[in-house]
Motif scaffolding. Sequence first.
Motif, PDB file in Angstrom:
ATOM      1  N   LEU A 216       0.826  -1.180   0.024  1.00  0.00           N
ATOM      2  CA  LEU A 216       0.129  -0.023  -0.143  1.00  0.00           C
ATOM      3  C   LEU A 216       0.963   1.275  -0.063  1.00  0.00           C
ATOM      4  N   LEU A 217       0.712   1.926  -1.038  1.00  0.00           N
ATOM      5  CA  LEU A 217       1.321   3.324  -1.024  1.00  0.00           C
ATOM      6  C   LEU A 217       0.255   4.290  -0.781  1.00  0.00           C
ATOM      7  N   THR A 218       0.539   5.010   0.302  1.00  0.00           N
ATOM      8  CA  THR A 218      -0.380   6.000   0.742  1.00  0.00           C
ATOM      9  C   THR A 218       0.183   7.291   0.561  1.00  0.00           C
ATOM     10  N   LEU A 219      -0.913   7.993   0.022  1.00  0.00           N
ATOM     11  CA  LEU A 219      -0.611   9.448  -0.568  1.00  0.00           C
ATOM     12  C   LEU A 219      -1.191  10.491   0.374  1.00  0.00           C
ATOM     13  N   ALA A 220      -0.567  11.820   0.304  1.00  0.00           N
ATOM     14  CA  ALA A 220      -1.198  12.809   0.842  1.00  0.00           C
ATOM     15  C   ALA A 220      -2.661  13.122   0.463  1.00  0.00           C
ATOM     16  N   GLY A 221      -3.580  13.506   1.244  1.00  0.00           N
ATOM     17  CA  GLY A 221      -4.987  14.083   0.478  1.00  0.00           C
ATOM     18  C   GLY A 221      -5.801  12.679   0.466  1.00  0.00           C
ATOM     19  N   ASP A 222      -5.484  11.555   1.238  1.00  0.00           N
ATOM     20  CA  ASP A 222      -6.225  10.521   1.185  1.00  0.00           C
ATOM     21  C   ASP A 222      -6.351   9.372  -0.155  1.00  0.00           C
ATOM     22  N   GLY A 223      -5.217   9.826  -0.700  1.00  0.00           N
ATOM     23  CA  GLY A 223      -5.062   8.893  -2.019  1.00  0.00           C
ATOM     24  C   GLY A 223      -4.203   7.582  -1.535  1.00  0.00           C
ATOM     25  N   ALA A 224      -4.062   6.472  -2.410  1.00  0.00           N
ATOM     26  CA  ALA A 224      -3.532   5.323  -2.202  1.00  0.00           C
ATOM     27  C   ALA A 224      -3.533   4.648  -3.617  1.00  0.00           C
ATOM     28  N   ILE A 225      -2.536   3.794  -3.412  1.00  0.00           N
ATOM     29  CA  ILE A 225      -2.231   2.828  -4.608  1.00  0.00           C
ATOM     30  C   ILE A 225      -1.852   1.400  -3.908  1.00  0.00           C
ATOM     31  N   ARG A 226      -2.868   0.486  -4.336  1.00  0.00           N
ATOM     32  CA  ARG A 226      -2.460  -0.909  -3.659  1.00  0.00           C
ATOM     33  C   ARG A 226      -2.154  -1.865  -4.621  1.00  0.00           C
ATOM     34  N   LEU A 227      -0.996  -2.220  -4.455  1.00  0.00           N
ATOM     35  CA  LEU A 227      -0.603  -3.393  -5.455  1.00  0.00           C
ATOM     36  C   LEU A 227      -0.551  -4.815  -4.927  1.00  0.00           C
ATOM     37  N   THR A 228      -1.360  -5.632  -5.483  1.00  0.00           N
ATOM     38  CA  THR A 228      -1.218  -7.052  -5.061  1.00  0.00           C
ATOM     39  C   THR A 228      -0.182  -7.789  -5.609  1.00  0.00           C
ATOM     40  N   VAL A 229       0.669  -8.251  -4.878  1.00  0.00           N
ATOM     41  CA  VAL A 229       2.102  -8.975  -5.289  1.00  0.00           C
ATOM     42  C   VAL A 229       2.275 -10.397  -4.949  1.00  0.00           C
ATOM     43  N   GLU A 230       2.780 -11.050  -5.740  1.00  0.00           N
ATOM     44  CA  GLU A 230       3.307 -12.654  -5.572  1.00  0.00           C
ATOM     45  C   GLU A 230       4.037 -12.695  -4.345  1.00  0.00           C
ATOM     46  N   THR A 231       5.267 -11.578  -4.304  1.00  0.00           N
ATOM     47  CA  THR A 231       6.176 -11.627  -3.263  1.00  0.00           C
ATOM     48  C   THR A 231       6.809 -10.347  -3.298  1.00  0.00           C
ATOM     49  N   ILE A 232       7.565 -10.019  -2.447  1.00  0.00           N
ATOM     50  CA  ILE A 232       8.118  -8.378  -2.406  1.00  0.00           C
ATOM     51  C   ILE A 232       9.586  -8.539  -3.350  1.00  0.00           C
ATOM     52  N   GLU A 233       9.169  -7.440  -4.572  1.00  0.00           N
ATOM     53  CA  GLU A 233      10.516  -7.422  -5.130  1.00  0.00           C
ATOM     54  C   GLU A 233      10.362  -5.938  -5.686  1.00  0.00           C
ATOM     55  N   ALA A 234      11.311  -5.113  -4.921  1.00  0.00           N
ATOM     56  CA  ALA A 234      11.159  -3.800  -5.200  1.00  0.00           C
ATOM     57  C   ALA A 234      12.401  -3.212  -5.325  1.00  0.00           C
ATOM     58  N   THR A 235      12.552  -2.037  -6.155  1.00  0.00           N
ATOM     59  CA  THR A 235      14.058  -1.395  -6.223  1.00  0.00           C
ATOM     60  C   THR A 235      13.589   0.088  -6.323  1.00  0.00           C
ATOM     61  N   LEU A 236      14.753   0.669  -5.741  1.00  0.00           N
ATOM     62  CA  LEU A 236      14.736   2.187  -5.744  1.00  0.00           C
ATOM     63  C   LEU A 236      16.249   2.760  -6.279  1.00  0.00           C
ATOM     64  N   LYS A 237      16.080   3.307  -7.272  1.00  0.00           N
ATOM     65  CA  LYS A 237      17.197   3.629  -8.145  1.00  0.00           C
ATOM     66  C   LYS A 237      17.083   5.283  -8.640  1.00  0.00           C
ATOM     67  N   ASP A 238      18.421   5.948  -8.233  1.00  0.00           N
ATOM     68  CA  ASP A 238      18.412   7.266  -8.591  1.00  0.00           C
ATOM     69  C   ASP A 238      18.801   7.408 -10.024  1.00  0.00           C
ATOM     70  N   VAL A 239      18.193   8.226 -10.707  1.00  0.00           N
ATOM     71  CA  VAL A 239      18.434   8.410 -12.251  1.00  0.00           C
ATOM     72  C   VAL A 239      18.879   9.953 -12.574  1.00  0.00           C
ATOM     73  N   THR A 240      18.909  10.704 -11.741  1.00  0.00           N
ATOM     74  CA  THR A 240      19.547  12.072 -12.110  1.00  0.00           C
ATOM     75  C   THR A 240      20.511  12.611 -10.890  1.00  0.00           C
ATOM     76  N   LYS A 241      21.056  13.443 -11.113  1.00  0.00           N
ATOM     77  CA  LYS A 241      21.883  13.978 -10.121  1.00  0.00           C
ATOM     78  C   LYS A 241      21.039  14.959  -8.857  1.00  0.00           C
ATOM     79  N   PRO A 242      21.511  15.137  -7.856  1.00  0.00           N
ATOM     80  CA  PRO A 242      20.637  15.613  -6.897  1.00  0.00           C
ATOM     81  C   PRO A 242      20.647  17.068  -7.400  1.00  0.00           C
ATOM     82  N   TYR A 243      19.281  17.784  -6.779  1.00  0.00           N
ATOM     83  CA  TYR A 243      19.148  19.261  -7.378  1.00  0.00           C
ATOM     84  C   TYR A 243      18.573  20.015  -6.123  1.00  0.00           C
ATOM     85  N   VAL A 244      18.909  21.160  -5.819  1.00  0.00           N
ATOM     86  CA  VAL A 244      18.204  21.965  -4.849  1.00  0.00           C
ATOM     87  C   VAL A 244      16.651  21.630  -4.632  1.00  0.00           C
ATOM     88  N   ALA A 245      16.160  21.365  -3.556  1.00  0.00           N
ATOM     89  CA  ALA A 245      14.753  21.375  -3.461  1.00  0.00           C
ATOM     90  C   ALA A 245      14.133  22.750  -3.846  1.00  0.00           C
TER      91      ALA A 245
END
Length: 155
Positions: free
Chosen positions: A116-145
Amino acid sequence: MTDARFEDGREAPLNLGALDAEDLEILASLTQDAVFPATQMTWDRANARFALLLNRFRWEEGPARTAAPERVQSILAFDTVRAVATNGITRGDADTVLSLLSVDYTETDAPSGYILLTLAGDGAIRLTVETIEATLKDVTKPYVAPSGQTPQHPD
């Protein structure tokens, strides 16, 4: 022995994987307060892959983040996704910007479950998964917020 070079201290982009609930908690902490347009989420049903292109706040910076808060574009992807359900999201609207608050896993029939990906403002995304297989990968250089601020959460 040689002296250290400036380049040796340079940070590398994140490229992390999660294969269990404990790993997923780490990815969740790194993606808290990430923002993304509603158009930057895709589900490739044929390959059972759901992905988001996020503008992730760099929480890993620790105390240094208060001096010059940074964001970086990252891909958060989930494999073995059998179904995707959303609530409170207007998909396809490029003007809708979503903010990710948390990523949680509930096991149903081991190793299957829901992410469950909970979003601000009462939004949500629910993924039904066979198993946990997730990745997080940075794809740009950091920038000032753009806001110049560190996200705050009331106690």
